[in-house]
Write a protein that holds these residues in place. Structure first.
Motif, PDB file in Angstrom:
ATOM      1  N   ASP A  34       7.701  -8.053  30.229  1.00  0.00           N
ATOM      2  CA  ASP A  34       8.602  -8.563  28.772  1.00  0.00           C
ATOM      3  C   ASP A  34       9.592  -8.859  28.711  1.00  0.00           C
ATOM      4  O   ASP A  34       9.953  -9.873  28.167  1.00  0.00           O
ATOM      5  N   GLY A  56      -1.623  -4.692  28.165  1.00  0.00           N
ATOM      6  CA  GLY A  56      -1.147  -3.873  29.232  1.00  0.00           C
ATOM      7  C   GLY A  56      -0.840  -2.211  29.079  1.00  0.00           C
ATOM      8  O   GLY A  56      -0.660  -0.999  29.282  1.00  0.00           O
ATOM      9  N   LYS A  57      -0.162  -1.962  27.297  1.00  0.00           N
ATOM     10  CA  LYS A  57      -0.073  -0.671  26.747  1.00  0.00           C
ATOM     11  C   LYS A  57      -1.862  -0.070  26.666  1.00  0.00           C
ATOM     12  O   LYS A  57      -1.386   1.657  27.034  1.00  0.00           O
ATOM     13  N   ASP A 100       4.537   0.511  34.259  1.00  0.00           N
ATOM     14  CA  ASP A 100       5.571   0.459  32.940  1.00  0.00           C
ATOM     15  C   ASP A 100       6.643   0.085  33.362  1.00  0.00           C
ATOM     16  O   ASP A 100       6.605  -0.891  33.082  1.00  0.00           O
ATOM     17  N   SER A 149      -2.964   7.069  32.753  1.00  0.00           N
ATOM     18  CA  SER A 149      -2.619   8.284  32.328  1.00  0.00           C
ATOM     19  C   SER A 149      -3.707   9.419  31.590  1.00  0.00           C
ATOM     20  O   SER A 149      -3.511  10.371  32.285  1.00  0.00           O
ATOM     21  N   GLU A 159      -0.243  -5.926  24.274  1.00  0.00           N
ATOM     22  CA  GLU A 159      -1.081  -5.191  24.165  1.00  0.00           C
ATOM     23  C   GLU A 159      -2.099  -4.890  24.822  1.00  0.00           C
ATOM     24  O   GLU A 159      -2.580  -2.990  25.249  1.00  0.00           O
ATOM     25  N   LEU A 173       5.481  -4.371  33.223  1.00  0.00           N
ATOM     26  CA  LEU A 173       5.523  -4.190  31.875  1.00  0.00           C
ATOM     27  C   LEU A 173       6.637  -4.937  31.425  1.00  0.00           C
ATOM     28  O   LEU A 173       6.370  -5.962  30.944  1.00  0.00           O
ATOM     29  N   TYR A 204      -2.228   1.061  30.319  1.00  0.00           N
ATOM     30  CA  TYR A 204      -1.311   2.217  30.776  1.00  0.00           C
ATOM     31  C   TYR A 204      -1.962   3.971  30.051  1.00  0.00           C
ATOM     32  O   TYR A 204      -2.087   4.016  30.964  1.00  0.00           O
ATOM     33  N   ARG A 205      -2.303   3.544  28.863  1.00  0.00           N
ATOM     34  CA  ARG A 205      -2.785   5.108  28.417  1.00  0.00           C
ATOM     35  C   ARG A 205      -4.426   5.331  29.068  1.00  0.00           C
ATOM     36  O   ARG A 205      -4.176   6.769  28.924  1.00  0.00           O
TER      37      ARG A 205
END
Length: 172
Positions: A121, A3-4, A114, A11, A1, A117, A7-8
């Protein structure tokens, strides 16, 4: 979570910088706190797991790695907020040069994040090592940005102050 979310954040910061989108830049700069809170939650969970479960060997390494990863993701979030703040400053008349190399750095950083991550995973050490070696591409893009700034300043002495300010920020 986390990491996402990071990333957002990165970006959106790169998008704000390249597009000169001041509203998006302001939003990114203000949204850094959510990532900071995630990192604090990871730290708290780490302490709780160490105290209550007394993990051994593999579990201890996984917990420690998770905490280190969270700290680095938080740093990326901080850098993203700094990029967004810089995007707001860059929109003012400063240095007249194209953002191609900076955009390439952003794309490279996003691809690396990306991939790392995904490596985490999948527990894919080979992919992690591949990402590590991509750092050379990032270094080359950074060098290109500095060379572009120096060239612009040499060609137009009126841009020296703005270029010097940007070089100083590039080293932060």
């Amino acid at each position: 979570e986390m990491g996402k979310a990071t990333y957002r954040q990165l970006s959106r910061a790169v998008e704000a910088l390249v597009a000169g989108n001041l509203e998006l830049a302001a939003n990114v700069a203000e949204s850094d706190e959510a990532i900071n809170q995630m990192q604090a939650a990871v730290d708290e969970l780490t302490v709780r797991m160490l105290a209550k479960r007394q993990p051994m060997a593999f579990d201890l390494r996984a917990i420690y790695a998770g905490q280190k990863i969270a700290a680095n993701l938080e740093r990326i979030g901080d850098y993203s907020a700094n990029i967004a703040r810089y995007a707001r400053m860059l929109n003012r008349p400063t240095l007249d040069y194209r953002l191609n190399a900076i955009e390439r750095m952003g794309e490279t950083a996003l691809a690396m994040l990306d991939s790392v991550l995904a490596a985490y995973d999948a527990r894919d050490a080979d992919l992690a090592v591949t990402v590590w070696h991509q750092d050379d591409e990032m270094d080359a893009a950074y060098t290109q940005v500095l060379e572009d700034l120096r060239r612009v300043m040499a060609e137009n002495p009126g841009q020296i102050q703005a270029g010097t300010n940007q070089i100083g920020r590039a080293h932060v």
